[in-house]
Structures are given as C-alpha cells and as structure tokens.
Design a protein around this motif. Structure first.
Motif, short mmCIF file in Angstrom:
data_model
loop_
_atom_site.label_atom_id
_atom_site.label_comp_id
_atom_site.label_asym_id
_atom_site.label_seq_id
_atom_site.Cartn_x
_atom_site.Cartn_y
_atom_site.Cartn_z
N CYS A 47 0.86 -1.19 0.00
CA CYS A 47 0.00 0.00 0.00
C CYS A 47 0.90 1.24 0.00
O CYS A 47 1.92 1.26 0.67
CB CYS A 47 -0.87 0.02 1.24
SG CYS A 47 -1.96 -1.40 1.39
N GLU A 48 0.48 2.24 -0.77
CA GLU A 48 1.21 3.50 -0.78
C GLU A 48 0.28 4.63 -1.20
O GLU A 48 -0.76 4.39 -1.82
CB GLU A 48 2.40 3.43 -1.73
CG GLU A 48 2.05 3.34 -3.18
CD GLU A 48 3.29 3.34 -4.07
OE1 GLU A 48 4.41 3.38 -3.55
OE2 GLU A 48 3.11 3.31 -5.29
N PRO A 49 0.62 5.87 -0.87
CA PRO A 49 -0.20 7.00 -1.28
C PRO A 49 -0.28 7.09 -2.81
O PRO A 49 0.67 6.74 -3.51
CB PRO A 49 0.52 8.22 -0.71
CG PRO A 49 1.35 7.68 0.39
CD PRO A 49 1.72 6.28 -0.01
N PHE A 50 -1.41 7.56 -3.32
CA PHE A 50 -1.60 7.67 -4.77
C PHE A 50 -0.56 8.58 -5.39
O PHE A 50 0.13 8.21 -6.33
CB PHE A 50 -3.02 8.15 -5.07
CG PHE A 50 -3.32 8.24 -6.53
CD1 PHE A 50 -3.28 7.11 -7.33
CD2 PHE A 50 -3.63 9.44 -7.12
CE1 PHE A 50 -3.55 7.19 -8.68
CE2 PHE A 50 -3.91 9.53 -8.46
CZ PHE A 50 -3.87 8.40 -9.25
N THR A 51 -0.43 9.79 -4.87
CA THR A 51 0.61 10.73 -5.30
C THR A 51 1.01 11.58 -4.10
O THR A 51 0.37 11.54 -3.05
CB THR A 51 0.12 11.68 -6.41
OG1 THR A 51 -0.94 12.48 -5.91
CG2 THR A 51 -0.32 10.94 -7.64
N ALA A 52 2.04 12.37 -4.26
CA ALA A 52 2.48 13.25 -3.18
C ALA A 52 1.43 14.33 -2.89
O ALA A 52 1.31 14.79 -1.76
CB ALA A 52 3.81 13.90 -3.53
N THR A 53 0.67 14.70 -3.90
CA THR A 53 -0.35 15.73 -3.70
C THR A 53 -1.66 15.15 -3.19
O THR A 53 -2.53 15.90 -2.79
CB THR A 53 -0.63 16.49 -5.01
OG1 THR A 53 -1.05 15.55 -6.00
CG2 THR A 53 0.61 17.23 -5.47
#
Length: 79
Positions: free
Chosen positions: A62-68
C-alpha cells in the motif's frame, strides 16, 4: 456496488495517468504490479491486502496515490 465502482474508477485513473506519464506513485510500483483498489487509510488498505491473499498471494503493498493526494492509499498487487 459503490466500492466496485470506486475501485474501477481508481484503476482507470491510474491507467490514464500511466499512459500520460504523470503518475508519481504509480511509477514506483514497478512492472507486474497492478492497482487493485484504493482506500482512505493505510490500515484499511492492509486489511484489504490480507483479505485478498488467496487471489494475489502475499506480494502486495500500500502507498499514497501521489504526493499531492496522500489521503488516497492504493493497494498494489501482483497477479
């Protein structure tokens, strides 16, 4: 029904971003990994990954979709 539609939308958005070459987090997944679903928390994503181990095995993350958009956590699996 809502979760399936949301997962399909997230997958389509990720595929579109990859096609345009603008996906930040998607590029980190590497070849052979696919965006399976998106979640509102890391714990929820991990629970979904563990629940689906019968389908994709123990290789998922699992990881964030993008930094924004750190509020959207993407479940990446390897089929």
């Amino acid at each position: 029904m809502y979760r399936r539609a949301a997962a399909a939308l997230a997958t389509a958005a990720t595929a579109g971003a990859l096609a345009l070459g603008t996906a930040g987090a998607a590029e980190a997944a590497g070849p052979g990994f696919y965006a399976r679903s998106h979640h509102s928390s890391y714990a929820e994503c991990q629970a979904a990954g563990q629940a689906g181990e019968a389908f994709w095995g123990k290789i998922y993350f699992c990881e964030p979709f993008t930094a924004t958009r750190p509020d959207v956590i993407v479940l990446w699996v390897r089929y």
